[in-house]
Write an enzyme that holds these catalytic residues in place. Sequence first.
Site, PDB file in Angstrom:
ATOM      1  N   PHE A   1       0.875  -1.183   0.000  1.00  0.00           N
ATOM      2  CA  PHE A   1       0.000   0.000   0.000  1.00  0.00           C
ATOM      3  C   PHE A   1       0.906   1.226   0.000  1.00  0.00           C
ATOM      4  CE2 PHE A   1      -1.514   3.737   2.103  1.00  0.00           C
ATOM      5  CZ  PHE A   1      -2.819   3.900   1.665  1.00  0.00           C
ATOM      6  N   GLU A   2       0.655   2.141  -0.903  1.00  0.00           N
ATOM      7  CA  GLU A   2       1.345   3.440  -0.869  1.00  0.00           C
ATOM      8  C   GLU A   2       0.447   4.451  -1.561  1.00  0.00           C
ATOM      9  OE1 GLU A   2       4.831   2.634  -3.290  1.00  0.00           O
ATOM     10  OE2 GLU A   2       6.119   2.586  -1.538  1.00  0.00           O
TER      11      GLU A   2
END
Length: 449
Positions: free
Chosen positions: A335-336
Amino acid sequence: MRPVETSPHPVARRPSDLLSPPTPSAADKLEPSVPSKKREQSSPQQSQPPAPAMAGSQRYLRYIVFALVCLLLLFFISSSSSVPSNWPSYANSPAASPEKAQDGSKQPTSANPAADLPPATIPGERMNATFVTLARNSDVWEIAKSIRHVEDRFNRKFHYDWVFLNDAEFNDEFKRVTTALVSGTTKYGKIPKEHWSFPDFIDQDRAAKVRQQMKEAKIIYGDSVSYRHMCRYESGFFFRHPLMLDYEWYWRVEPSIDLFCDIDYDTFKYMADHKKKYSFTLSLYEYIETIPTLWDTVKNFTAAHPEHVAKDNSMGWVSDDGGETYNKCHFWSNFEIGNLNWLRSDAYIDYFNHLDRAGGFFYERWGDAPVHSIAAALMLNKDEIHFFNDIAYYHVPFTHCPSGEDYRLKHKCHCNPKDNFDWNGYSCLTRFYELHNWPKPVGYETDPH
Ligand SMILES: Nc1nc2c(ncn2[C@@H]2O[C@H](COP(=O)(O)OP(=O)(O)OP(=O)(O)O)[C@@H](O)[C@H]2O)c(=O)[nH]1
Ligand SMILES: [Mg+2]
């Protein structure tokens, strides 16, 4: 979407259709006063003059037959619309009988006027942003699940684009399925060979030996060549793909992830408005066997390029001894949400090139998570890194479930707070809070942990 199938056979719609006698034909319904058999018989009789007494009794007979037929018709109609006696009765339900609505008035069916339902589309400007996914064709059904979650919880309200990248050509099925699911525009890119292959300065024999040793040591993905290409690509190239050059912001999504709560605001705009460059939901310690020389390589880089080190950095989050050693904390990069211009900056490109030349993507098994995290920790000011506490997220095997029942209920979260990884001893979130001198979030004391 599956095409709607049409059936060549007439299909009974309800059990009662199978049980009840046939309803009268359309013709019978249109001319109920003259039963069809009667009509056929009537014309020859009309050609003879009837005897007066016979005419009277015949008329009565006709009326009786007509009344009987009407009664029969009524019986057929009422029995065909009734339900079997063993079906549950909803006679007292207000929904079943509008005339029995709670306020006693006869109400037509109407839309739910609830004011707190979020609008289907949130008005306002959009950021120059896209989702981005690196995937193989074989990932199609797992990425389909991820897209469904992201759309349901966020993107159906914003319609941001989605870029898919692959070292091979995407096939038609992958494109069809993902395009149908994404509410924004989808784009499909093939990764150029030079971004997904061994650079010429890599000693192939040495790299192969390491893979064999890691296999024997049972290090996860230790013997995988493609995993190494993937980590190197995510570390240094995805943001330079021609399709990504159109954008300033990205949100990385992997196959098989889950989002557990509604997100009712624009996360990209939040990043821009608050001058954030990088963000995370989960953080943890890296397997040291995969990065034995990474920190020394970073130290060489910062010594050569002190100008790239931010003044108010997060060194205290990645090192417990002022930078001498790495404590292995990293943001989990599956996740980013981040700023692409930062990744395309001279500082980050110099950093990546320095790491790449050292060869650790192939002579060890450096992951893009510690590579991105160390860059963010050292080259960004600490206020430029955002913890998305409100984005409830799962990637096997860890869950971030936001603290505080009030928040979870308001945002229709479906994660179990017991699964929250944040305050587990293997998470680096406590260290992040300590770095910022933040109190633990609301609900921390009462939630199970
Ligand atoms: N095109 C392409 N994509 C890949 C390849 N290997 C991995 N990926 C993608 O790169 C991302 C990271 O790979 P994963 O296999 O999920 O790696 P991981 O998250 O460390 O490991 P898991 O716990 O197995 O999820 C995912 O989006 C994958 O779909 C590959 O060889 N080719
Ligand atoms: Mg993954």
